[in-house]
Design an enzyme around this catalytic site. Sequence first.
Site, mmCIF file in Angstrom:
data_model
loop_
_atom_site.group_PDB
_atom_site.id
_atom_site.type_symbol
_atom_site.label_atom_id
_atom_site.label_comp_id
_atom_site.label_asym_id
_atom_site.label_seq_id
_atom_site.Cartn_x
_atom_site.Cartn_y
_atom_site.Cartn_z
ATOM 1 C CB SER A 1 -0.877 -0.002 1.266
ATOM 2 O OG SER A 1 -1.490 1.250 1.477
ATOM 3 C CE1 TYR B 1 -3.993 -1.990 5.406
ATOM 4 C CE2 TYR B 1 -3.293 0.206 4.727
ATOM 5 C CZ TYR B 1 -3.717 -1.075 4.403
ATOM 6 O OH TYR B 1 -3.856 -1.437 3.082
#
Length: 245
Positions: A139, A152
């Site tokens: 990501s 995250y």
Amino acid sequence: MSTTLEGKVVLVTGASSGIGEATALALSAEGARIAIGARRADRLDSLARKAPGEVLTLDLDVTDQESVRAAAAETVERFGALDVLVNNAGVMLSGPIEGADTTEWTRMVETNLLGSMYMVHAALPHLLERKGTVVQVSSTSGRTASANSGVYAATKFGVTAFSESLRQEVTARGVRVVVVEPGFVATELAGHITDPTMQAAAQKMAASMRTLQPEDIAGAVLYAVTQPEHVAVNEILIRPTDQTR
């Protein structure tokens, strides 16, 4: 010059929706035989019907090492080899660190980071045998952390670090390691968020731009895995044009 995937064997995790589903379909369309795994195994049947090539569906929980080892073994038993692993399974449970429900932290670390590591560990002997490719779906949060996504981001930074170490260990033996870092993609990922404020923020962000589609990421994966053997595309950062950070 790109190479064909005809007859190659690909295992895709988190294949029940979004990027995983789109990637499985794209690689199948290019001639790959695909093993598709997810916890929501019921969803895999419809994907299997859509895929043009041969498909093996796997009931897979990447946080469970036994499940991971069984998935790799079943893939090789069915197809005789494993050429590409697409590590895509992940959860995003955004929220502030203060007052967080730390069980959500555990879930993210176990799925995004440990799950990815377990899959690599189980698949690696087969990938070394075939001089295959590992695709790690990370990501933009794996390169830039932001408020309210600390854990995250930590998992995705971890994926990047693990992948670089893996690359250095296996690249001279013919295994390529690719890290794909998508920005905002229209998937179910943000739907996992339990914090109402963060859920609303994610929806607002998505509405503010032309988001990437899962097929856009699938195209990037396809590009990386069809390069000639001497070409390793190690990192692909792909954001919506409208995304500023």
